[in-house]
Design a protein around this motif. Structure first.
Motif, mmCIF file in Angstrom:
data_model
loop_
_atom_site.group_PDB
_atom_site.id
_atom_site.type_symbol
_atom_site.label_atom_id
_atom_site.label_comp_id
_atom_site.label_asym_id
_atom_site.label_seq_id
_atom_site.Cartn_x
_atom_site.Cartn_y
_atom_site.Cartn_z
ATOM 1 N N ASN A 184 0.511 -1.245 -0.302
ATOM 2 C CA ASN A 184 0.089 0.433 -0.062
ATOM 3 C C ASN A 184 0.853 1.232 0.159
ATOM 4 O O ASN A 184 -0.013 2.784 -0.621
ATOM 5 N N CYS A 185 2.239 1.016 0.375
ATOM 6 C CA CYS A 185 2.808 2.826 0.396
ATOM 7 C C CYS A 185 2.778 3.164 -0.756
ATOM 8 O O CYS A 185 3.003 4.203 -1.032
ATOM 9 N N ARG A 186 3.342 1.765 -1.898
ATOM 10 C CA ARG A 186 3.900 2.633 -3.158
ATOM 11 C C ARG A 186 5.622 2.941 -3.085
ATOM 12 O O ARG A 186 5.502 3.737 -4.488
ATOM 13 N N VAL A 245 5.464 9.897 -3.802
ATOM 14 C CA VAL A 245 4.885 9.216 -2.797
ATOM 15 C C VAL A 245 4.910 9.771 -1.818
ATOM 16 O O VAL A 245 4.080 9.728 -0.955
ATOM 17 N N GLU A 266 6.209 13.145 -1.289
ATOM 18 C CA GLU A 266 5.550 14.271 -0.708
ATOM 19 C C GLU A 266 4.549 13.866 0.019
ATOM 20 O O GLU A 266 3.176 14.725 0.212
ATOM 21 N N SER A 267 3.638 13.045 -0.915
ATOM 22 C CA SER A 267 1.668 12.573 -0.586
ATOM 23 C C SER A 267 1.893 12.557 0.887
ATOM 24 O O SER A 267 1.320 12.856 1.906
ATOM 25 N N LEU A 268 3.460 11.182 0.979
ATOM 26 C CA LEU A 268 3.244 11.462 3.025
ATOM 27 C C LEU A 268 3.317 12.464 3.444
ATOM 28 O O LEU A 268 2.484 12.723 4.870
ATOM 29 N N ILE A 270 2.702 15.235 3.207
ATOM 30 C CA ILE A 270 1.289 16.683 3.095
ATOM 31 C C ILE A 270 0.603 16.986 3.843
ATOM 32 O O ILE A 270 0.085 18.048 4.905
ATOM 33 N N ASN A 271 0.133 15.481 4.242
ATOM 34 C CA ASN A 271 -0.872 16.137 6.181
ATOM 35 C C ASN A 271 0.614 15.262 7.609
ATOM 36 O O ASN A 271 -0.010 15.431 8.067
ATOM 37 N N ILE A 328 1.569 6.945 8.503
ATOM 38 C CA ILE A 328 1.419 7.161 7.241
ATOM 39 C C ILE A 328 0.602 5.575 6.865
ATOM 40 O O ILE A 328 0.194 5.341 5.242
ATOM 41 N N LEU A 329 -0.174 5.115 7.573
ATOM 42 C CA LEU A 329 -1.077 4.209 7.696
ATOM 43 C C LEU A 329 -0.384 2.850 6.496
ATOM 44 O O LEU A 329 -1.163 2.187 5.355
ATOM 45 N N SER A 384 -8.090 10.401 3.012
ATOM 46 C CA SER A 384 -6.960 10.841 3.713
ATOM 47 C C SER A 384 -7.282 10.344 5.336
ATOM 48 O O SER A 384 -6.430 11.516 5.720
ATOM 49 N N TYR A 385 -9.017 11.086 5.806
ATOM 50 C CA TYR A 385 -9.195 10.646 6.843
ATOM 51 C C TYR A 385 -8.986 9.510 7.833
ATOM 52 O O TYR A 385 -9.412 8.755 8.661
ATOM 53 N N ASN A 386 -8.997 8.431 6.893
ATOM 54 C CA ASN A 386 -8.152 7.370 7.260
ATOM 55 C C ASN A 386 -7.748 7.228 8.863
ATOM 56 O O ASN A 386 -6.347 7.871 9.260
#
Lengths: 581, 480
Positions: free
Chosen positions: A71-73, A134, A136-138, A140-141, A196-197, A221-223
């Motif tokens: 899932n982390c890619r 990936v 950057e995605s991790l 941002i939040n 980071i789920l 994103s709310y996971n």
């Protein structure tokens, strides 16, 4: 878990076919099949091939001892396979090499099996761009507050940010806010914003610990990682999730905010809480222990350990540790005490001395005691210590070195069988001297309230006939221990000893694996390592010199004890060697 | 003249046609099943025997039937991938989780002609030796679930389901499972997880290809409602006859869901490729044209995840004219509505839902709406989609609430570019990023203009550009 140890004794499995693949242009040979997290042989994946090629492919969710999630890619790589013509035969380049058809889509290294002739590309611009995407995605939040995060210094997000991150963020939106300092269970705190789920914790507790306690709630994103409403994350393996959490989301209540990790010294050691002998790293700074973490050893504990063992270190730092050598209750010195004891032992008639050695002592110490025992014709035994076990790591035998006590001859197959004989000998007046190492003979059972004080370790010492009244009848009682206890109160000589973290030595675990451990901190006060002063005592009593170093002592022991024949201190390595028990 | 071709929709809107079994039987219902069950083993030229099941599967392959759910994958090929040697049971799942925005074809079948679906399913199950099948129906269709359960009970009462169906010795049961309202449950492996009672996280492929490791790790076929209905007609007509419908490689009929600013929105069944997008929008038998006084602005040809077409867009397509390959320039409106032409034009027919937008539409608002949907529906399993879908939605929300920047158009595309192309576990990554990529690419001036207007207004109001959106996103901030 212990499957690897079991397979060591089995005949070698049939050879696995090897196939050739290229990693970044370099050809390597890898087995077609590799063990998955359960040890079952499954097709080798690209990430295992890159590992064999010593090429680092960054990853978060992949863990060799957990089911693959993908899932982390982060481990996306490009690859190609030999091109096939319309006749299904390989197409060749003009130079005779097989033509490679590059896949138009990348693939995750952790879940994609390799095939013969496959080429894996981990350093292309587009792979780099995907990793940057990936990351950057991790980020941002993710809170950008590393300086106050407990994971700083051992954080995969930090490490990969150095490799694939940008110096400035282009994210101008508001971050998603999630719960912080969530009390997941008695030993675990969750900071959902740092998560980071990757689901390593969920997979660990479900598939390894067998407790389907964690899950994800909400969407997108709310996971958020959560327990079932009203339930706590509370099993004996929860702290492993802190180890495998690649970021600062899961922290140990015991360790969080106690010490920055870069200040910690790591010492290779072995857990002493049961006979399993999980390999650990002791993290210490300035003579203080801050935490134990499991040290990977596939023959014993894999990368895991139980919470009880992990937290069983605070007694080492107790203020009331035995720090002074006591002779008849008065503070004395090692020289005085050891020479007096040696004199008494030399004069003791055969059969008048008994030794109660602890199966919590090291192989070397037990062997030195066995030398005394032989010289004095003494009767000896150890005290069995039993608690609850499980089918993962925890053993019912709470002594870390039961097999060491047996192999050195200090105790027997049925440990504790001689204790009643010793009691009878004292009662009859035949036994006049008793040497007790590391045991409180007056502790027959432990009350429930006291169990909790002992930080999750539950141990019950089996009953034996040696009572306070009998101890009072002895001419000489020699006690060596680490913590004050009732037996020591009756002692003529009290010799302060060391915790395993304060000395070197080796234990023989439940499977007969001889494992050495290193010294993390200095002993308290006048306390000395037992092997160190026993060596002096043995020399004084028997006149035979041994070795002054633990290496020499171990090697000498290995020559003397049949089961240890052929072992050397250096040969034990970091992971130990299994002997026949 | 383009015409509707009613194969699946033949009866269901006729006056007096009801969803009960008696009505279905009066209209020749379950004859195809009887025909399928009566097929005898056939001798093949090579001396082997083809079982009735193999014959039906071969016929479906011959028919050229492509999946009607979205990907347009060959149904016969999908069935041929099923691992029939594992010794495990084979499951068939009807994907009735119709949730692509703009799509409303399957619900017509379920609500008005449920037995057609059930007959198609029984035949498909028979052809694949399936003993247990499921209909996974979207949670928002409670009536559909009720009707299906009633229809299944009727079928059981007539021994069309259950043990020894019509004396053939074949056993099958079908259960209805209601989803809980998540778009991702329409993704076949997400659906399987959901059916197993888990969070609908799509599975990684490899290794979890449904044909080998599907429901309960057994071989599983997942087909769309319309696809399964088509199987019934293939058995009735024969695969070769079915293949004559439509155009080569785009055979049979499709139900097109037409929505947006046309005069006659609705569902129309056509022979695949026998009508163009323009005809579907403008022809009086279909959409009947745009509202008076309005001009066409954009068309989303295959459900909201498909890449948008701009009015007046031209494509160079390779076509066969008199047996020769010629490159022709084709206007967007002249694209035949089939699988391959739309792919060649850079989009897709997806779930065959055409969304028409006229010049009254604010294209930025339209994209913000689509993006918000995908941000809400991302399951959050894998990183690029989980974070990217919400990021794009937040940006578009800002852009449509007076906090835009000129640079937001490029910013959006850069975010979107990090999501698709195999970087995610399932096709949702494409579904959420394709609209953003295509809307911004084709209507960039509108995005830039909106951002520029916001910047100018803020400058006039002497407000410093903010670095974070001040707009409370109440609708998204609520966790679900």
């Amino acid at each position: 878990m212990s499957t690897a140890a079991a397979t060591e004794t089995k005949p070698a499995p049939p050879a696995i076919e090897k196939i050739k693949v290229k990693v970044d242009g370099r050809e390597i040979e890898v087995p077609k099949l590799s063990p998955d997290h359960t040890g079952k042989l499954v097709p080798t994946t690209m990430i295992q091939a890159t590992e064999a090629a010593k090429t680092d492919v960054p990853h978060y969710c992949y863990h060799p001892k957990l089911p693959v999630a993908g899932n982390c890619r982060m481990c996306l790589v490009e690859f190609g396979t030999p091109a096939l013509g319309p006749d299904r035969k390989p197409v060749m380049n003009p130079d005779g090499t097989p033509k490679i058809a590059k896949s138009p889509r990348p693939a995750i290294g952790c879940a994609t099996p390799i095939s013969p002739g496959m080429e894996i590309y981990t350093k292309t611009p587009s792979v780099k761009q995907m990793r940057e995407g990936v990351l950057e995605s991790l980020l941002i939040n993710h809170p950008l507050d590393c300086p106050i995060c407990d994971q700083a210094g051992e954080c995969k997000l930090q490490e990969y940010s150095v490799d694939y991150g940008q110096s400035a963020s282009r994210f101008v939106e508001a971050k998603v806010h999630k719960p912080k300092a969530v009390d997941l269970g008695p030993r675990i705190m969750l900071d959902a914003e740092r998560c980071i789920l990757c689901t390593r914790c969920i997979r660990f507790t479900k598939d390894v610990a067998g407790d389907d306690a964690l899950g994800i709630v909400n969407r997108g994103s709310y996971n958020t990682i959560a327990t079932f409403p009203g339930l706590r994350f509370d099993n004996n393996y929860t702290l492993n999730t802190v180890d495998i959490c690649p970021v600062g989301a899961l922290t140990s209540k015991d360790f969080r905010f106690q010490m920055r990790v870069w200040f910690l010294k790591e010492t290779k050691s072995v857990c002493t809480s049961c006979a399993t002998g999980c390999n650990v790293l002791i993290s210490s700074r300035e003579e203080k222990i801050y935490r134990y973490t499991p040290r990977e050893n596939d023959g014993v504990n894999g990368p895991w350990m139980c919470d009880a063992g992990r937290l069983n270190y605070k007694w080492i730092q107790r203020e009331d540790r035995l720090k002074d050598v006591l002779v008849r209750g008065e503070k004395s010195s090692w020289t005085v005490a050891l020479s007096e004891i040696a004199d008494k032992l030399k004069q003791a008639p055969a059969g008048s001395v008994a030794i109660v050695a602890s199966a919590r002592q090291t192989n070397e110490e037990l062997w030195l005691l066995s030398k005394l025992k032989a010289k004095l014709g003494a009767i000896s035994d150890s005290v069995p210590r039993v608690g609850k076990g499980d089918n993962l790591l925890v053993d019912e035998d709470k002594n870390p070195n039961t097999n060491g006590a047996r192999l050195t001859g200090m105790s027997f197959t049925e440990m504790g069988i001689n204790l009643s004989k010793i009691a009878a000998g004292i009662a009859r007046g035949e036994i006049k001297m008793l040497i007790v190492f590391g045991e409180d003979l007056l502790m027959n059972s432990v009350s429930g309230a006291k169990l909790r004080e002992k930080e999750l370790t539950s141990e019950v010492v089996s009953e034996h006939g040696i009572t306070a009244e009998l101890l009072g009848k002895l001419d000489t009682l020699i006690v060596s221990d680490i913590l004050p206890n009732a037996t020591a109160k009756y002692a003529h000589y009290v010799l302060p000893g060391c915790a395993h973290a304060e000395k070197r030595g080796s234990f023989t675990n439940r499977d007969g694996r001889v494992q050495k451990f290193m010294q993390a901190i200095q002993p308290k006060g006048d306390a000395r390592a037992e092997w160190d002063f026993l060596h002096d005592l043995v020399y004084n009593v028997t006149g035979k010199n041994g070795f002054l170093t633990i290496e020499g002592l171990f090697n000498e022991m290995a020559k003397d004890v049949p089961a240890f024949n052929g072992l050397t201190w250096a040969g034990l390595g970091d992971n130990g060697v299994t002997v026949k028990i | 003249m383009p015409q509707e071709f009613k194969l699946i929709l033949k009866h269901l809107d006729n006056p007096g046609y009801t969803p009960d079994i008696e009505c279905y039987l009066r209209h020749g219902g379950y004859d195809a099943l009887k025909k399928a069950l009566a097929i005898q083993p056939k001798d093949l030229p090579d001396g082997k025997k083809a079982s009735p099941q193999e014959q039906i599967r071969d016929d479906v392959k011959l028919s050229g039937l492509r999946g009607r759910g979205g990907a347009g994958f060959s149904c016969g090929l999908k069935w041929s991938f099923v691992d029939r040697r594992s010794g495990k049971p084979i499951y068939l799942i009807c994907n009735a989780d119709e949730s692509e925005p703009g799509t409303f074809k399957d619900r017509q079948i379920i609500h008005k002609d449920p037995h057609q679906l059930i007959e198609g399913m029984i035949i498909s199950c028979f052809a694949n030796d399936v003993k247990l099948a499921y209909i996974y129906i979207r949670g928002e269709m409670p009536l559909g679930a009720k009707l299906l359960n009633k229809a299944l009970a009727e079928a059981r009462a007539k021994n069309l389901l259950g043990k020894n169906i019509l004396g053939s010795g074949y056993d099958l049961d079908i259960h209805v499972h209601r989803g809980a309202g998540a778009y991702i449950c329409g993704e076949e492996t997400g659906l399987i997880e959901s059916l197993e009672g888990k969070r609908p996280y799509p599975r990684i492929k490899p290794p979890y290809f449904p044909a080998v490791l599907g429901l309960y790790m057994c071989p599983t076929i997942v087909n769309n409602v319309e696809t399964l209905c088509n199987v019934k007609h293939i058995v009735t007509m024969g695969g070769a006859e079915f293949a004559k419908l439509g155009t080569p490689n785009n055979t049979g009929t499709r139900i097109v869901s037409l929505s947006g600013q046309v005069k006659r929105p609705g569902y129309y069944e056509i022979e695949v490729g026998k009508a163009t997008i323009g005809q579907l929008i403008n022809d009086p038998v279909f959409g009947g044209g745009l509202r008076d006084g309005h001009k066409l602005k954009a068309v989303i040809p295959g459900g909201s995840s498909a890449k948008v077409f701009k009015a007046g867009e031209k494509f160079k397509l390779k076509r066969k004219v008199d047996g020769k390959d010629v490159e022709q320039e084709v206007d967007m409106l002249d694209l035949p509505y089939d699988f391959d032409s739309l792919i060649a034009a850079g989009s897709m027919s997806g779930s065959s839902a055409i969304i028409v937008m006229d010049d009254s539409v604010d294209i930025v608002e339209a994209l913000a709406n689509i993006s918000e949907f995908y941000a809400h529906e991302s399951c959050g399993q894998c990183t690029p989609c989980r974070e990217g879908s919400l990021w794009m939605s937040k940006t578009l929300h800002r852009l449509t609430h007076g906090e835009g920047r000129k640079s937001d158009a490029d910013y959006l595309v850069k975010i979107a570019d990090n999501i698709p192309g195999g970087r995610t576990i399932c096709a949702f990554g494409e579904a959420c990023s394709w609209p953003v990529q295509s809307f911004v690419a084709k209507f960039k001036d509108e995005f830039v203009a909106k951002g520029a207007a916001d910047e100018e207004r803020r400058a006039n109001e002497k407000i410093q550009p903010k670095t974070a959106t001040p707009v409370e996103r109440k609708e998204l901030a609520t966790a679900h």
